[in-house]
Scaffold this motif. Structure first.
Motif, short mmCIF file in Angstrom:
data_model
loop_
_atom_site.label_atom_id
_atom_site.label_comp_id
_atom_site.label_asym_id
_atom_site.label_seq_id
_atom_site.Cartn_x
_atom_site.Cartn_y
_atom_site.Cartn_z
N UNK A 60 0.84 -1.21 0.00
CA UNK A 60 0.00 0.00 0.00
C UNK A 60 0.87 1.25 0.00
N UNK A 61 1.92 1.25 0.79
CA UNK A 61 2.84 2.39 0.82
C UNK A 61 3.44 2.62 -0.57
N UNK A 62 3.80 1.52 -1.25
CA UNK A 62 4.40 1.63 -2.57
C UNK A 62 3.45 2.24 -3.59
N UNK A 63 2.14 2.12 -3.35
CA UNK A 63 1.14 2.66 -4.28
C UNK A 63 0.55 3.98 -3.79
N UNK A 64 1.18 4.55 -2.75
CA UNK A 64 0.78 5.87 -2.28
C UNK A 64 -0.31 5.87 -1.23
N UNK A 65 -0.66 4.70 -0.69
CA UNK A 65 -1.67 4.63 0.36
C UNK A 65 -2.65 3.50 0.10
N UNK A 66 -3.66 3.40 0.96
CA UNK A 66 -4.64 2.34 0.80
C UNK A 66 -5.73 2.43 1.85
N UNK A 67 -6.59 1.45 1.85
CA UNK A 67 -7.70 1.42 2.80
C UNK A 67 -7.91 -0.01 3.28
N UNK A 68 -8.09 -0.15 4.60
CA UNK A 68 -8.31 -1.45 5.22
C UNK A 68 -9.66 -1.43 5.93
N UNK A 69 -10.45 -2.48 5.72
CA UNK A 69 -11.72 -2.64 6.40
C UNK A 69 -11.69 -3.93 7.19
N UNK A 70 -11.93 -3.84 8.49
CA UNK A 70 -12.00 -5.02 9.34
C UNK A 70 -13.44 -5.24 9.79
N UNK A 71 -13.95 -6.45 9.65
CA UNK A 71 -15.33 -6.74 10.02
C UNK A 71 -15.41 -7.17 11.48
N UNK A 72 -16.17 -6.42 12.28
CA UNK A 72 -16.31 -6.70 13.70
C UNK A 72 -17.79 -7.01 13.99
N UNK A 73 -18.24 -6.88 15.23
CA UNK A 73 -19.59 -7.30 15.55
C UNK A 73 -20.23 -6.46 16.66
N UNK A 74 -21.52 -6.22 16.51
CA UNK A 74 -22.27 -5.54 17.57
C UNK A 74 -22.52 -6.47 18.75
N UNK A 75 -22.28 -7.77 18.57
CA UNK A 75 -22.44 -8.71 19.70
C UNK A 75 -21.51 -8.34 20.85
N UNK A 76 -20.41 -7.66 20.53
CA UNK A 76 -19.46 -7.28 21.57
C UNK A 76 -19.99 -6.17 22.47
N UNK A 77 -21.03 -5.46 22.04
CA UNK A 77 -21.57 -4.37 22.85
C UNK A 77 -23.02 -4.63 23.26
N UNK A 78 -23.47 -5.87 23.12
CA UNK A 78 -24.81 -6.23 23.57
C UNK A 78 -24.93 -6.06 25.08
N UNK A 79 -26.10 -5.64 25.55
CA UNK A 79 -26.29 -5.55 27.00
C UNK A 79 -26.23 -6.94 27.61
N UNK A 80 -26.66 -7.97 26.87
CA UNK A 80 -26.55 -9.35 27.30
C UNK A 80 -25.56 -10.04 26.38
N UNK A 81 -24.33 -10.22 26.84
CA UNK A 81 -23.28 -10.81 26.02
C UNK A 81 -23.22 -12.32 26.16
#
Length: 253
Positions: A129-150
């Motif tokens: 990415x640096x060699x091409x002048x930059x880039x973008x990364x997307x990581x998929x996470x979850x709302x299960x981590x912030x549930x009131x009942x985990x």
């Protein structure tokens, strides 16, 4: 002219479900796609579908829990498609379950395919990415981590929260390299979710009733199109963020 013409995207877990939807959306905007995953037959079908609507894609067999597979996947992407501009960390091998039922090997597998794989892939893609002048990364996470009942989400939520911390750190450290790093927390129809809905109709109805928009998302139009925005120039000043793509169901603090 697509908004991602000339870009190369490496997407893990892209043979089906959300990863496949993201692959289709990015390909329709002109990005060349490295379709990565464990099951070659699914990768080949996804590549064929992309080529059918005029896109460019290659299959890349990769078990993200294996370091050598990650190295080989990035090398193949760079060799055959010319570089890496976009990385989507979607693949993960973790299932819901009560804490007392979790075995060490299951947690280790979840960690290896979650935070550790995310770190390895980001590290491997960084110089390209640096060699091409930059880039973008997307990581998929979850709302299960912030549930009131985990309950039932201890392992799954914890490894996804580990990925969120890595996202914040990478956004902070690599911004000056022109690399943006963001999370998305999606709800969308996948083969596993479809099976659960069909086999638990009453519970599924309650689940859908808790989504303000009244439906489960679709991988390409609801998740993939949002990712197109996040990796494109219109989101050029957005990094280190978690974007919930869940129809308004979760409440992030």
């Amino acid at each position: 002219m697509g908004t991602l013409d000339g870009k190369v995207a490496l997407i893990t877990g892209a043979g089906q479900g959300i990863g496949q939807g993201i692959a289709y959306a990015l390909a329709k905007e002109g990005a060349a796609i490295a379709v990565a995953g464990r099951t070659e037959s699914k990768l080949v079908k996804t590549v064929a579908a992309i080529e059918e609507f005029g896109g460019t894609a290659i299959p890349v067999r990769c078990d993200v829990s294996v370091a050598e597979d990650i190295t080989a996947a990035v090398e193949k992407t760079v060799t055959e498609l010319g570089g890496v501009d976009i990385l989507v960390n979607n693949a993960n091998d973790s299932k819901p379950g009560a804490l007392l039922d979790v075995k060490d090997g299951e947690f280790e597998r979840a960690f290896a395919s979650g935070p550790l794989a995310t770190l390895r892939l980001m590290q491997a893609c960084h110089p390209h990415m640096v060699a091409r002048g930059g880039g973008s990364i997307i990581n998929l996470v979850t709302s299960a981590a912030v549930r009131w009942d985990a309950g039932g989400y201890g392992v799954y939520g914890s490894i996804k929260e580990g990925m969120r911390v890595l996202t914040r750190a990478a956004a902070s450290e690599w911004g000056r390299d022109g690399i943006r790093v963001n999370n998305v927390a999606p709800h969308a129809m996948t083969p596993a979710l479809k099976w659960w809905i069909e086999n638990n109709p009453e519970e599924a109805a309650e689940f859908v009733a808790g989504i303000p928009l009244g439906r489960v998302g679709e991988p390409e139009p609801d998740i993939g199109r949002a990712v197109v925005f996040l990796v494109g120039e219109d989101a050029r000043y957005l990094t280190g963020a978690t974007i919930p793509l869940d129809g308004g169901q979760s409440r992030w603090g």
